[in-house]
Design a protein around this motif. Structure first.
Motif, short mmCIF file in Angstrom:
data_model
loop_
_atom_site.label_atom_id
_atom_site.label_comp_id
_atom_site.label_asym_id
_atom_site.label_seq_id
_atom_site.Cartn_x
_atom_site.Cartn_y
_atom_site.Cartn_z
N GLU A 525 41.91 -14.70 -1.09
CA GLU A 525 42.45 -15.74 -1.15
C GLU A 525 43.32 -16.30 -2.26
O GLU A 525 43.94 -17.30 -2.69
N LYS A 526 43.55 -14.99 -3.62
CA LYS A 526 44.44 -15.31 -4.50
C LYS A 526 45.73 -15.45 -3.56
O LYS A 526 46.50 -15.47 -4.48
N ALA A 527 46.17 -14.36 -2.68
CA ALA A 527 47.55 -14.30 -1.49
C ALA A 527 47.75 -15.83 -1.17
O ALA A 527 48.60 -16.06 -1.52
N LEU A 528 46.62 -15.94 -1.23
CA LEU A 528 46.78 -17.46 0.00
C LEU A 528 47.40 -18.53 -1.58
O LEU A 528 48.31 -19.42 -1.36
N ALA A 564 59.23 -13.84 -6.74
CA ALA A 564 58.86 -13.99 -8.54
C ALA A 564 57.64 -14.00 -8.41
O ALA A 564 56.59 -13.34 -9.32
N GLU A 565 56.18 -14.96 -7.56
CA GLU A 565 55.58 -15.15 -7.89
C GLU A 565 54.63 -14.06 -7.51
O GLU A 565 53.11 -13.76 -7.97
N PHE A 566 55.19 -12.83 -6.68
CA PHE A 566 54.30 -11.65 -5.97
C PHE A 566 54.85 -10.29 -6.97
O PHE A 566 53.93 -9.72 -6.43
N ARG A 567 56.18 -10.29 -7.66
CA ARG A 567 55.85 -9.29 -8.27
C ARG A 567 55.30 -8.55 -9.25
O ARG A 567 55.52 -7.43 -8.99
N ASN A 568 53.80 -9.21 -10.39
CA ASN A 568 53.18 -8.97 -10.71
C ASN A 568 51.93 -8.97 -9.77
O ASN A 568 50.60 -8.14 -9.99
N ALA A 569 52.22 -9.03 -8.11
CA ALA A 569 50.70 -8.83 -7.55
C ALA A 569 50.03 -7.28 -7.33
O ALA A 569 51.02 -6.96 -6.61
N PRO A 570 48.93 -6.94 -7.35
CA PRO A 570 48.67 -5.25 -7.28
C PRO A 570 48.62 -5.23 -5.75
O PRO A 570 47.61 -6.17 -4.93
N LEU A 571 48.82 -4.18 -5.42
CA LEU A 571 48.86 -3.25 -4.07
C LEU A 571 50.12 -4.18 -2.87
O LEU A 571 51.18 -2.64 -2.92
N LEU A 572 50.52 -5.62 -3.06
CA LEU A 572 51.27 -6.51 -1.98
C LEU A 572 52.75 -5.71 -3.21
O LEU A 572 52.69 -5.90 -4.36
N ASP A 573 53.31 -5.09 -2.37
CA ASP A 573 55.24 -5.32 -2.67
C ASP A 573 55.83 -6.46 -2.46
O ASP A 573 55.80 -6.77 -1.03
N GLU A 574 56.33 -6.96 -3.25
CA GLU A 574 56.94 -8.10 -3.40
C GLU A 574 58.20 -8.70 -2.50
O GLU A 574 58.63 -9.64 -1.75
N TYR A 575 58.51 -7.07 -1.86
CA TYR A 575 60.05 -7.56 -0.95
C TYR A 575 59.95 -6.91 0.00
O TYR A 575 60.06 -8.23 0.95
N ASP A 576 58.55 -6.54 0.66
CA ASP A 576 57.27 -6.94 1.55
C ASP A 576 57.15 -8.50 2.00
O ASP A 576 57.46 -8.80 3.11
N THR A 773 52.74 -18.94 5.87
CA THR A 773 51.30 -18.60 5.46
C THR A 773 50.73 -17.59 5.55
O THR A 773 50.79 -16.11 5.48
N ASN A 774 50.52 -17.65 7.24
CA ASN A 774 50.35 -16.56 8.32
C ASN A 774 51.04 -15.58 8.00
O ASN A 774 50.33 -14.05 7.97
N GLY A 775 52.34 -14.90 7.75
CA GLY A 775 53.56 -14.03 8.16
C GLY A 775 52.91 -13.58 6.39
O GLY A 775 52.79 -11.85 6.66
N ILE A 776 52.73 -13.88 5.75
CA ILE A 776 52.57 -13.57 4.10
C ILE A 776 50.92 -12.44 4.38
O ILE A 776 50.34 -11.41 3.57
N THR A 777 49.94 -13.29 5.23
CA THR A 777 48.79 -12.77 5.48
C THR A 777 48.62 -11.67 6.17
O THR A 777 47.91 -10.94 6.36
N GLY A 778 49.65 -12.11 6.63
CA GLY A 778 49.94 -10.41 7.58
C GLY A 778 50.57 -9.54 7.03
O GLY A 778 49.76 -8.16 7.81
#
Length: 826
Positions: A525-528, A564-576, A773-778
């Motif tokens: 839900e946070k990723a969404l 920038a939005e996903f730079r500090n997100a745990p586990l998720l690599d912002e470049y992916d 959104t589907n791509g990123i939640t993928g």
């Protein structure tokens, strides 16, 4: 067709050319088909010359200030006029000659001989081939082209160059530096959007000029451009390329850069603010005819049979006192000994080498060996205390027989290098005292300083003997536990042995346990929410796309903000995450933006008749098919797929069709089941079989015969039931087709009734946002699957202890002994 169909076809259809990506593909296929037996490295001269004449002719019609004068008898329209003419080859040569003469472009645009019978065929063969070639380019329209890298012309040129390089073989593809590598290099040398046009950029081995153009494009105003190229045909390509990209005043000179540098003042090389180069690797004849060194080899003379350092030292000497440069060279320059080691030592000690980036193998067209980028910077060189190294060798996508940098690979290299950001197993600042110590002795081979190899998965002997999952392996998943802080306690519990745990659930239940956890729900839900926040901030910009939009700037802002939005997100690599956006951009969204820019929202949303062109090998798959037989009409919906229209306006109709589809499938299944039961040898339907099959017609024929022969009542009843099942299946499918046809007609008609607000909502929200959104939640799903796979692997690895195996062996041995005893054997 019905009146409603006709209404739909008139109100909801547009006539337009192929979308951008398909246009390039068809252009390449058409050109390639006409090539015959000619090598691509030669054929490119014909194609790119034709592209040049077409572009400058189109531009002259709309731009009174065009630097290229198109005279009467020297335009593309004159080429159209000679289509089908027996002397078309000679006439095309004369048209090009007139254009060249007026613009002082002799030996630039007139190198390809369009009357060469050996390459283009004799008589009718040449006549047909050239006429078709003119027709291909006749259909293109460059009058609105802005040549900013987002336009039809720039991308078409890039597409053709890449394909010619791919097709040209090992030694002939060196005229082109892959666009992805060019973009990286352009961003490594501190050219910014604010860099003034007076700043100079130079490429001493400029090839077709693509690298120079990418650097110049980094500044909003462009840069003052200089280049030198040894090969005559490639030099001509570069001159044309500059004009095609509105850089006609670029100074591109001909000659060997090492033995005959063209940018000199007396015995001194001219100097430049920025230099980029992709020289020929390890050329052996670099010194042939060398007379004047121009002071280039003050740090040492390169070896006689290897010219890599000759180019590097030429570039260093051509840099201003604050100059920056980036050079592509083979990895050997980093570690080879003797003369090259001496030069390398001098360059490192003087601080000229700012950084080194190791690239993946097989990126370039002239060679498959891995290369590196050496970044030189004279500014503050004396105070430089280290060399920044990046090992980017593992970041690529396999694309046919070559490797290619992905968007995420390019962005990561540039970000990390420009920020001098140290990342474990990827990048680090290596101090000069480490490079110069006794172990390294100025060897710059990247693996000496960065270990990018995969960590070995060490098996635990104690766990194999006694059971339990080693805490060491669980701790290695720390990134996952940061994202799912309570999940570790849910999945693992101590087993009484220090340093070991056991799973709290069966191995088969691991995935569902993770998916059902509160941690995973919060993470998802946070990723969404992050995607919603990012997209919401940029929706107004997307909504205001118009003919003035610059797609490259638009996606650059979108991509940087997503990072920038996903730079500090745990586990998720912002470049992916970024790659998910860019994949969608290149595959779908860029074409959509191009369509909206050129046609506006209302017109772009309308479907169009599909293109069926046998000559150009184009056959589009339709999105909607209305009617049948001669009255069939096929439509392509480029911007808004029919499924989005149906979902928003005809959801109930679609639900009914889905129910009917299920009913039709069930009816077919009933027929198949009945046949499986009775259409067998000695079965009740055996008499009706023909080659093991029974159609309705066969069943009806057999029923007539059975009644006439007074056959067994069971057979007659069975045949009647089969015919009923066939009738039910046919009726169900007929109703389904009728309903689908009505829905297709209603969908086509609805396109013509859409308001601009509805179109924007369908594109911005239902299409773009949903897909991204589907791509990123993928990406979230992929990471979860990786965690599940690793936990299952560890659980299965240590599930059976040595004691369990010994016990199993004893049981099996006892069973074998018992069987042997029963057989009378000891």
């Amino acid at each position: 067709m019905t009146s409603s169909t006709e209404s739909g076809s008139t109100q909801g259809v547009r006539a337009v050319a192929l979308k951008k990506s398909d246009l390039y593909s068809s252009l390449w296929k058409s050109c390639d088909e006409l090539r015959g037996g000619m090598d691509a490295s030669q054929y490119k001269d014909y194609i790119l010359t034709m592209l040049f004449v077409k572009y400058v002719s189109d531009k002259a019609k709309t731009d009174p200030n065009s630097l290229i004068d198109v005279p009467n008898g020297g335009s593309f329209d004159d080429m159209i006029a000679v289509k089908g003419n027996k002397e078309i080859g000679d006439k095309v040569n004369k048209i090009i000659a007139k254009l060249a003469e007026v613009n002082d472009l002799q030996k630039v645009i007139d190198l390809a001989d369009f009357n060469d019978e050996e390459k283009l065929g004799k008589g009718k063969e040449m006549q047909d081939r050239l006429s078709k070639l003119v027709t291909i380019f006749q259909e293109l329209d460059f009058r609105g082209s802005r040549a900013e890298g987002d336009d039809l012309l720039g991308d078409a040129y890039e597409y053709l160059m890449r394909h010619f390089a791919t097709e040209s073989g090992k030694s002939k593809g060196q005229f082109y530096t892959p666009a992805e590598v060019s973009r990286v290099i352009a961003k490594l040398i501190s050219v910014t959007p604010e860099t003034p046009r007076s700043a100079t950029v130079y490429d001493p081995t400029c090839g077709s000029g693509s690298l120079l153009l990418k650097v110049a494009a980094e500044s909003r105003q462009g840069l003052t451009t200089y280049g030198q190229e040894k090969d005559n045909a490639t030099w001509a390509l570069s001159k044309m390329n500059m004009i095609l990209h509105d850089n006609a005043i670029a100074d591109i000179r001909k000659g060997d850069t090492i033995t005959s540098p063209q940018f000199t003042t007396g015995d001194t090389l001219d100097t430049f603010d920025f230099i980029v180069a992709n020289p020929p690797f390890s050329i052996k004849s670099w010194s042939n005819g060398l007379e004047n060194e121009f002071g280039r080899f003050e740090h040492g003379m390169p070896p006689e049979k290897n010219g890599d350092y000759a180019f590097l030292l030429h570039i260093l000497k051509s840099m201003k006192s604050t100059g920056k440069a980036a050079v592509i060279l083979p990895h050997g320059v980093l570690f080879r000994g003797n003369k090259e080691a001496d030069i390398r030592k001098q360059l490192v000690k003087r601080g000229f080498i700012k950084g080194i980036i190791g690239l993946p193998a097989n990126l370039f067209y002239g060679t498959g060996i891995p290369a590196c980028v050496i970044v030189l910077d004279k500014e503050n060189a004396q105070s430089r205390t280290g060399v920044f190294m990046v090992d980017a060798s593992n970041g690529f996508l396999k694309d046919g027989n070559k490797n290619r940098l992905r968007s995420q690979d390019m962005h990561k290299i540039v970000d990390v290098f420009n920020k001098q950001q140290e990342i474990d197993r990827y990048s680090r600042i290596v101090p000069l005292d480490e490079i110069s110590n006794a172990n390294n002795e100025f060897n710059l081979n990247i693996p000496r300083y960065i270990d990018s190899s995969e960590h070995e998965d060490v098996q635990d002997l104690y766990a194999h003997i006694h059971g339990g999952v080693p805490n060491r392996d669980i701790d290695a998943l720390s990134a996952s536990w940061d994202a799912f802080p309570d999940l570790r306690r849910q999945l693992f519990i101590g087993n009484g042995q220090s340093g070991y745990c056991e799973l709290t659930v069966n191995i088969a239940e691991v995935q569902q346990t993770i998916l059902d956890s509160a941690d995973f729900t919060r993470f998802y839900e946070k990723a969404l929410a992050q995607v919603d926040k990012w997209y919401g901030a940029h929706r107004p910009a997307l909504e205001s796309i118009s003919s003035d939009t610059k797609p490259s700037e638009l996606i650059s802002i979108l991509g940087d903000e997503l990072l920038a939005e996903f730079r500090n997100a745990p586990l998720l690599d912002e470049y992916d995450v970024y790659e998910r956006l860019m994949t969608y951009w290149h595959g779908v969204m860029h074409d959509d933006v191009f369509l909206i820019m050129n046609e506006g929202w209302l017109k772009a949303a309308l479907p169009r008749k599909t293109i069926e062109d046998k000559d150009r090998k184009i056959s589009e798959t339709p999105d909607l098919v209305i009617g049948s037989g001669r009255n069939t009409a096929k439509y392509k919906a480029d911007l808004i797929p029919p499924a989005l229209i149906v979902s928003r306006f005809f959801a109930e109709d679609q639900a009914r069709i889905e129910d009917m589809t299920a009913a039709a499938e069930d009816a077919t299944h009933q027929v198949e089941e009945y046949l499986e039961e009775h259409a067998v040898e000695d079965g009740l339907l055996a008499e009706a079989m023909d080659d093991g099959k029974i159609s309705k017609a066969l069943a009806m024929t057999r029923l007539k015969d059975a009644k006439r022969e007074h056959a067994e009542p069971e057979e007659i009843i069975t045949l009647k039931h089969l015919i009923d099942l066939y009738d039910k299946e046919a009726a169900t499918k007929k109703l389904l087709r009728e309903c689908q046809t009505k829905l297709d007609i209603a969908t086509l008609t609805q396109y013509g009734h859409l308001s601009e607000i509805e179109i924007r909502e369908l594109v911005l929200d239902d299409k773009w946002k949903t897909s991204i959104t589907n791509g990123i939640t993928g990406e979230v799903t992929k990471l979860t699957h990786n965690l599940v796979a690793r936990i299952k692997q560890l659980g299965e690895r240590y599930d059976a202890t040595l004691g369990d195996l010994e016990s199993e062996i004893e049981k099996l041995s006892s069973k074998v002994a018992l069987h042997l005893a029963e057989m009378g054997l000891k």
